[in-house]
Motif scaffolding. Structure first.
Motif, mmCIF file in Angstrom:
data_model
loop_
_atom_site.group_PDB
_atom_site.id
_atom_site.type_symbol
_atom_site.label_atom_id
_atom_site.label_comp_id
_atom_site.label_asym_id
_atom_site.label_seq_id
_atom_site.Cartn_x
_atom_site.Cartn_y
_atom_site.Cartn_z
ATOM 1 N N CYS A 271 35.472 34.577 37.753
ATOM 2 C CA CYS A 271 36.615 34.266 38.598
ATOM 3 C C CYS A 271 37.703 33.583 37.791
ATOM 4 O O CYS A 271 37.438 32.904 36.793
ATOM 5 C CB CYS A 271 36.214 33.396 39.799
ATOM 6 S SG CYS A 271 35.714 31.725 39.381
ATOM 7 N N PHE A 278 38.319 37.600 41.352
ATOM 8 C CA PHE A 278 36.957 37.201 41.717
ATOM 9 C C PHE A 278 36.085 38.443 41.697
ATOM 10 O O PHE A 278 36.299 39.388 42.448
ATOM 11 C CB PHE A 278 36.939 36.560 43.101
ATOM 12 C CG PHE A 278 35.556 36.130 43.551
ATOM 13 C CD1 PHE A 278 34.851 35.182 42.845
ATOM 14 C CD2 PHE A 278 34.981 36.680 44.690
ATOM 15 C CE1 PHE A 278 33.574 34.789 43.250
ATOM 16 C CE2 PHE A 278 33.725 36.286 45.109
ATOM 17 C CZ PHE A 278 33.018 35.333 44.388
ATOM 18 N N PRO A 280 32.195 39.411 42.018
ATOM 19 C CA PRO A 280 30.850 38.899 42.323
ATOM 20 C C PRO A 280 29.761 39.966 42.182
ATOM 21 O O PRO A 280 29.979 41.153 42.445
ATOM 22 C CB PRO A 280 30.986 38.477 43.783
ATOM 23 C CG PRO A 280 31.959 39.477 44.357
ATOM 24 C CD PRO A 280 32.868 39.908 43.227
ATOM 25 N N ARG A 312 31.647 31.931 46.907
ATOM 26 C CA ARG A 312 33.094 31.920 46.734
ATOM 27 C C ARG A 312 33.709 30.640 47.286
ATOM 28 O O ARG A 312 34.601 30.038 46.671
ATOM 29 C CB ARG A 312 33.729 33.134 47.414
ATOM 30 C CG ARG A 312 35.228 33.256 47.168
ATOM 31 C CD ARG A 312 35.772 34.590 47.608
ATOM 32 N NE ARG A 312 37.103 34.822 47.069
ATOM 33 C CZ ARG A 312 37.726 35.985 47.074
ATOM 34 N NH1 ARG A 312 37.117 37.043 47.594
ATOM 35 N NH2 ARG A 312 38.928 36.117 46.565
ATOM 36 N N ASN A 316 35.790 27.940 44.963
ATOM 37 C CA ASN A 316 37.153 27.528 45.330
ATOM 38 C C ASN A 316 37.244 26.015 45.477
ATOM 39 O O ASN A 316 38.232 25.399 45.071
ATOM 40 C CB ASN A 316 37.573 28.205 46.636
ATOM 41 C CG ASN A 316 37.816 29.696 46.466
ATOM 42 O OD1 ASN A 316 38.050 30.178 45.358
ATOM 43 N ND2 ASN A 316 37.758 30.440 47.561
#
Length: 457
Positions: A271, A278, A280, A312, A316
């Motif tokens: 990320c 991002f 994943p 996520r 963040n």
């Protein structure tokens, strides 16, 4: 429909044929007239032709801080980027390590990282940067190397490229004590932990704990006698004896963790919040070595949107940037995915994961740091990675404990799979691994006997 990838390298043109699941079916090298055949296949649309557009003018340095001859993740990085024509360099112990024998390694720097203080490590790394003499992407492959890069970014960014993140964050994430505090602060499910500082605290923990419990070092970069890796402890007596072995005047580097009955899950990702990037990947750890408490020896990619969403939100919240390798355990008692370990670096088994455009976390890192776009496509599901140096022993241990049947063992090998060490177009690392592993076993046994004798005395 098969997918055909081909790209120029220092060794000619390499092609990869992947099936509908994205698993590698065949690979090889072509030159001369055969290139015309590939171009015709592309023109006639017999295969889907894709190739990640990496910048071959920007090299990579695989960077580590301790001795790790049998690091299949480092070999995976060299092959994964080298096949796309990216020059890959590495720090190695000697010229005959499996990584140094890879045809996809452009160059090796032989020096011993163990025992180097920060000043010496900075000096040696700067010497490598001056030798390469161009911006080079730095990829740390162990926790200490990741902490070193983050905490000395101002000195290193003169020669190297790496993600920008708060300097103290990797240390917080790699240390079990501060990771537990971060999880509690941001509401991320995690196992209950205890950080004993005295024998009395251990007795108090035993009074309220349900056995078995997990014992692990709080910080792997701190030396500790007795607990060097994760262990599952079955009885209070064994737990108390283990603590007494590591008890020192300073705070013991040990943590007790709640044992969670359930499945092991893996999250790999890349990320960059500044670029709104991002990427994943999720998968399951099917077997590990040591059994149920070690490194993945057999893993499979499996889509898990809940785990992606949960991770996520955590990333963040902490403003993380770069590659991460996170271990989760699904708790069957409450249906939650609980964060067990956070490695602020590339994982050993990142090759479990690819998307349908051939992008994984290492290729995403290179694309992002060289200013190129990352094509977002779905993750390839069902990719198997087998670590040949670990899985045979892991299978034996699971069978002996009754956690694996012969039928389940056989079915775990059905389907497309990739090997961590063996590759048809790069066989020497596998041969080097086998030879050195055979030589390593008696040496390790002698070291263990000396350690036991020292403990007894």
């Amino acid at each position: 429909m098969y997918e055909l990838n081909y790209y120029g390298t220092h060794f000619g043109t390499v092609w990869e044929l992947r099936d509908a699941t994205g698993s590698l079916a065949h690979t090889g090298c072509v030159a001369g007239p055969a290139l015309g055949v590939l171009n015709l296949l592309k023109k006639w649309r017999i295969f889907v032709i894709t190739s990640p557009d990496l910048d071959p003018t920007v090299p990579v340095l695989i960077f580590k801080s301790h001795r790790s001859i049998f690091h299949h993740g480092a070999l995976g990085i060299a092959r994964n980027l080298g096949r796309l024509g990216v020059p890959v360099y590495a720090i190695v112990e000697d010229r005959y390590t499996p990584l140094a024998m890879s045809r996809y390694l452009t160059g090796a720097f032989v020096w011993q990282t163990r025992g180097l203080d920060t000043g010496r490590l900075l000096k040696e790394t700067a010497t490598v940067g001056k030798t390469l003499n161009r911006p080079t992407i730095l990829i740390p492959i162990d926790d200490v190397a990741a902490l070193f890069v983050a905490e000395h970014a101002k000195q290193l960014n003169r020669w190297f490229l790496f993600p920008n993140l708060p300097s103290g964050l990797p240390r917080q994430l790699a240390d079990k004590t501060s990771l537990y505090e971060l999880c509690k602060r941001f509401g991320i499910p995690c196992p209950e932990h205890a950080f004993p500082r005295s024998v009395e605290a251990v007795h108090e923990f035993i009074g309220r704990a349900t056995f078995p419990v997990v014992v692990k070092p709080a910080a792997r970069w701190r030396s500790v006698d007795g607990v060097r890796r994760t262990r599952i402890v079955e009885t209070p007596e064994e737990l108390l004896a283990m603590y007494r072995k590591v008890q020192t005047r300073q705070s013991p580097n040990i943590v007790f963790q709640e044992y969670i009955p359930g499945e092991d899950w893996i999250f790999n990702g890349y990320c960059n919040p500044q670029a709104n990037c991002f990427l994943p990947f999720t998968g399951r750890k099917l077997r590990s070595y040591p059994a149920s408490a070690g490194t993945t020896s057999l893993g499979v990619s499996t889509i898990n949107e809940h785990l992606v969403s949960q991770t996520r939100s955590f990333l963040n919240a902490i403003a993380y940037s770069g590659i991460m390798d996170i271990d989760y355990r699904f708790d069957k008692r409450d249906g939650k995915y609980k964060l067990v370990d956070f490695n602020p670096r590339v994982g050993l088994n990142f090759r479990i994961f690819d998307d349908h455009a051939g992008i994984n976390v290492v290729r995403a890192l290179h694309l992002d740091l060289t200013g190129r776009s990352i094509r977002r496509t779905p993750m390839v599901e069902g990719r198997l990675l087998i670590v040949e140096s670990m899985d045979p022993v892991a299978c034996f241990n699971y069978l002996r404990r009754g956690d694996l049947t012969v039928r389940a063992l056989w079915s775990s090998f059905i389907g497309s799979r990739e090997f961590a060490w063996f590759s048809r177009d790069d066989p020497l690392p596998f041969l080097s691994m086998c030879i050195r592993l055979l030589l390593h076993i008696p040496t390790r046994a002698i070291q263990q006997l000396r350690w036991l004798r020292r403990i007894a005395n």
